[in-house]
Design a protein around this motif. Structure first.
Motif, PDB file in Angstrom:
ATOM      1  N   GLY A 195      30.774 -18.399   1.629  1.00 18.76           N
ATOM      2  CA  GLY A 195      31.468 -17.118   1.534  1.00 18.76           C
ATOM      3  C   GLY A 195      30.758 -16.128   0.645  1.00 18.76           C
ATOM      4  N   SER A 196      29.692 -16.524  -0.018  1.00 20.10           N
ATOM      5  CA  SER A 196      28.894 -15.632  -0.859  1.00 20.10           C
ATOM      6  C   SER A 196      27.532 -16.276  -1.086  1.00 20.10           C
ATOM      7  N   GLY A 197      26.592 -15.469  -1.527  1.00 20.35           N
ATOM      8  CA  GLY A 197      25.258 -15.989  -1.781  1.00 20.35           C
ATOM      9  C   GLY A 197      24.293 -14.873  -2.073  1.00 20.35           C
ATOM     10  N   THR A 198      23.128 -15.221  -2.567  1.00 18.09           N
ATOM     11  CA  THR A 198      22.091 -14.248  -2.886  1.00 18.09           C
ATOM     12  C   THR A 198      21.072 -14.217  -1.756  1.00 18.09           C
ATOM     13  N   LEU A 199      21.049 -13.126  -1.035  1.00 21.35           N
ATOM     14  CA  LEU A 199      20.167 -13.004   0.124  1.00 21.35           C
ATOM     15  C   LEU A 199      19.115 -11.921  -0.071  1.00 21.35           C
ATOM     16  N   GLY A 200      19.057 -11.355  -1.267  1.00 21.89           N
ATOM     17  CA  GLY A 200      18.111 -10.271  -1.511  1.00 21.89           C
ATOM     18  C   GLY A 200      16.689 -10.768  -1.707  1.00 21.89           C
ATOM     19  N   LEU A 201      15.734  -9.885  -1.454  1.00 18.01           N
ATOM     20  CA  LEU A 201      14.329 -10.140  -1.728  1.00 18.01           C
ATOM     21  C   LEU A 201      13.845  -9.134  -2.772  1.00 18.01           C
ATOM     22  N   TYR A 202      13.025  -9.582  -3.677  1.00 18.84           N
ATOM     23  CA  TYR A 202      12.476  -8.695  -4.691  1.00 18.84           C
ATOM     24  C   TYR A 202      11.165  -8.103  -4.176  1.00 18.84           C
ATOM     25  N   ILE A 203      11.172  -6.797  -3.996  1.00 20.57           N
ATOM     26  CA  ILE A 203      10.029  -6.126  -3.385  1.00 20.57           C
ATOM     27  C   ILE A 203       8.750  -6.381  -4.166  1.00 20.57           C
ATOM     28  N   GLU A 204       8.841  -6.361  -5.497  1.00 24.33           N
ATOM     29  CA  GLU A 204       7.638  -6.541  -6.301  1.00 24.33           C
ATOM     30  C   GLU A 204       7.016  -7.920  -6.099  1.00 24.33           C
ATOM     31  N   ASP A 205       7.840  -8.908  -5.746  1.00 23.62           N
ATOM     32  CA  ASP A 205       7.317 -10.262  -5.540  1.00 23.62           C
ATOM     33  C   ASP A 205       6.741 -10.446  -4.133  1.00 23.62           C
ATOM     34  N   GLU A 206       7.242  -9.680  -3.171  1.00 23.61           N
ATOM     35  CA  GLU A 206       6.867  -9.904  -1.770  1.00 23.61           C
ATOM     36  C   GLU A 206       6.134  -8.715  -1.154  1.00 23.61           C
ATOM     37  N   ARG A 207       5.706  -7.785  -1.983  1.00 24.94           N
ATOM     38  CA  ARG A 207       5.102  -6.562  -1.448  1.00 24.94           C
ATOM     39  C   ARG A 207       3.651  -6.784  -1.038  1.00 24.94           C
ATOM     40  N   GLN A 208       3.282  -6.169   0.083  1.00 25.23           N
ATOM     41  CA  GLN A 208       1.890  -6.125   0.489  1.00 25.23           C
ATOM     42  C   GLN A 208       1.607  -4.775   1.136  1.00 25.23           C
ATOM     43  N   GLN A 209       0.388  -4.326   1.025  1.00 19.91           N
ATOM     44  CA  GLN A 209       0.022  -3.012   1.548  1.00 19.91           C
ATOM     45  C   GLN A 209      -0.787  -3.188   2.822  1.00 19.91           C
ATOM     46  N   ARG A 210      -0.393  -2.434   3.850  1.00 20.64           N
ATOM     47  CA  ARG A 210      -1.080  -2.507   5.133  1.00 20.64           C
ATOM     48  C   ARG A 210      -1.459  -1.114   5.613  1.00 20.64           C
ATOM     49  N   ALA A 211      -2.602  -1.060   6.264  1.00 21.11           N
ATOM     50  CA  ALA A 211      -3.039   0.203   6.857  1.00 21.11           C
ATOM     51  C   ALA A 211      -2.391   0.374   8.219  1.00 21.11           C
ATOM     52  N   GLY A 212      -2.213   1.601   8.625  1.00 23.68           N
ATOM     53  CA  GLY A 212      -1.623   1.887   9.927  1.00 23.68           C
ATOM     54  C   GLY A 212      -2.299   3.076  10.585  1.00 23.68           C
ATOM     55  N   TYR A 213      -2.402   3.028  11.895  1.00 23.40           N
ATOM     56  CA  TYR A 213      -2.961   4.121  12.690  1.00 23.40           C
ATOM     57  C   TYR A 213      -1.826   4.644  13.554  1.00 23.40           C
ATOM     58  N   PHE A 214      -1.210   5.749  13.096  1.00 22.98           N
ATOM     59  CA  PHE A 214       0.033   6.234  13.665  1.00 22.98           C
ATOM     60  C   PHE A 214      -0.164   7.555  14.413  1.00 22.98           C
ATOM     61  N   LEU A 215       0.834   7.869  15.246  1.00 24.62           N
ATOM     62  CA  LEU A 215       0.892   9.170  15.894  1.00 24.62           C
ATOM     63  C   LEU A 215       1.568  10.162  14.951  1.00 24.62           C
ATOM     64  N   ARG A 216       1.207  11.424  15.066  1.00 22.06           N
ATOM     65  CA  ARG A 216       1.857  12.444  14.234  1.00 22.06           C
ATOM     66  C   ARG A 216       2.264  13.641  15.082  1.00 22.06           C
ATOM     67  N   ASP A 217       3.349  14.272  14.641  1.00 17.11           N
ATOM     68  CA  ASP A 217       3.883  15.472  15.289  1.00 17.11           C
ATOM     69  C   ASP A 217       4.077  15.236  16.780  1.00 17.11           C
ATOM     70  N   VAL A 218       5.028  14.346  17.109  1.00 18.45           N
ATOM     71  CA  VAL A 218       5.243  13.947  18.504  1.00 18.45           C
ATOM     72  C   VAL A 218       6.517  14.564  19.076  1.00 18.45           C
ATOM     73  N   ALA A 219       6.539  14.690  20.381  1.00 21.54           N
ATOM     74  CA  ALA A 219       7.734  15.154  21.092  1.00 21.54           C
ATOM     75  C   ALA A 219       7.668  14.635  22.530  1.00 21.54           C
ATOM     76  N   TYR A 220       8.794  14.140  23.005  1.00 22.42           N
ATOM     77  CA  TYR A 220       8.859  13.575  24.355  1.00 22.42           C
ATOM     78  C   TYR A 220      10.164  13.987  25.018  1.00 22.42           C
ATOM     79  N   ARG A 221      10.134  14.004  26.347  1.00 24.07           N
ATOM     80  CA  ARG A 221      11.367  13.979  27.129  1.00 24.07           C
ATOM     81  C   ARG A 221      11.405  12.634  27.829  1.00 24.07           C
ATOM     82  N   ILE A 222      12.467  11.890  27.581  1.00 19.98           N
ATOM     83  CA  ILE A 222      12.590  10.554  28.151  1.00 19.98           C
ATOM     84  C   ILE A 222      13.765  10.538  29.130  1.00 19.98           C
ATOM     85  N   HIS A 223      13.522   9.957  30.307  1.00 24.17           N
ATOM     86  CA  HIS A 223      14.501   9.934  31.389  1.00 24.17           C
ATOM     87  C   HIS A 223      14.913   8.483  31.641  1.00 24.17           C
TER      88      HIS A 223
END
Length: 220
Positions: free
Chosen positions: A90-118
């Motif tokens: 009925g209760s418990g600790t399910l949190g993660l500590y960001i400082e303990d589990e943090r990692q940095q990753r690079a990303g190649y993302f799209l910017r300034d996007v707009a779509y019409r989706i049907h």
């Protein structure tokens, strides 16, 4: 009686990442929004067990542009065992500590996007409810900008603005670009819920438009 109803949403945002599944470490986006991401936008406005969304057309309204970013990500997830123990107690600790589990990753993302989706809205197999009930519900919610959860463009931190495009609205003006986009993720096959399998299709951008084939024609 109509078996499906077609709707169009216009979505936009400053960033997007429709991650290629073959990239295991770094985040690299497809050039264009994927059908599964477009379906998720419609479901963020309205989803019920009795309905199904099928995306059939994606229109690219802004030039395809890219940006390199580095982001902090959490490298772990809460264990199933801890969740089960918390549910039993009925209760418990399910949190993660960001400082303990943090990692940095690079990303190649799209910017300034707009779509019409049907997409077509239809009833799930075996559903006896009237389709009109859900078409009116979606129209009402989308017209007011209401949603169950905030729509996003591939990653949850890339929130999307959306608006309903009326059937009598002027047609969009997609970008003047045509090229082969290669194999793109269509969606996941949940025939076996414990082991969903990805399905792909050979995507082509023709005058700024991607025509999405039926899911049954996609390949595993």
């Amino acid at each position: 009686m109509t078996s499906s109803k077609s709707f169009c949403l216009e979505v936009s945002g400053p960033f997007a990442c429709f991650t290629r599944p073959e990239m295991k470490v770094e985040r690299v986006s497809y050039d264009v929004m994927t059908p599964s991401s477009a379906r998720a936008v419609f479901e963020s406005v309205l989803w019920k067990p009795a309905i199904r969304w099928r995306v059939h057309r994606i229109e690219v309204l802004k030039p395809i542009r890219w940006i390199n970013l580095r982001r902090n990500e959490v490298s772990a997830v809460v264990s199933t065992r801890n969740v089960q123990q918390a549910m039993a107690a009925g209760s418990g600790t399910l949190g993660l500590y960001i400082e303990d589990e943090r990692q940095q990753r690079a990303g190649y993302f799209l910017r300034d996007v707009a779509y019409r989706i049907h997409a077509d809205l239809s009833l799930a197999p075996g559903s006896a409810e009237p389709l009109m009930k859900y078409t009116e519900m979606f129209t009402r919610r989308a017209s007011k900008g209401q949603c169950v959860n905030q729509p996003y463009l591939g990653c949850r931190e890339f929130a999307a603005d959306f608006r309903l495009v009326a059937q009598d609205a002027p047609p969009a003006t997609p970008i003047d670009e045509s090229r082969d986009l290669g194999w793109m993720l269509h969606d996941l096959d949940f025939t076996h819920p414990s082991d969903p399998q990805p399905r792909f299709f050979n995507a082509k951008l023709v005058n700024g438009v991607v025509q999405v084939p039926p899911f049954e024609e996609a390949r595993g």
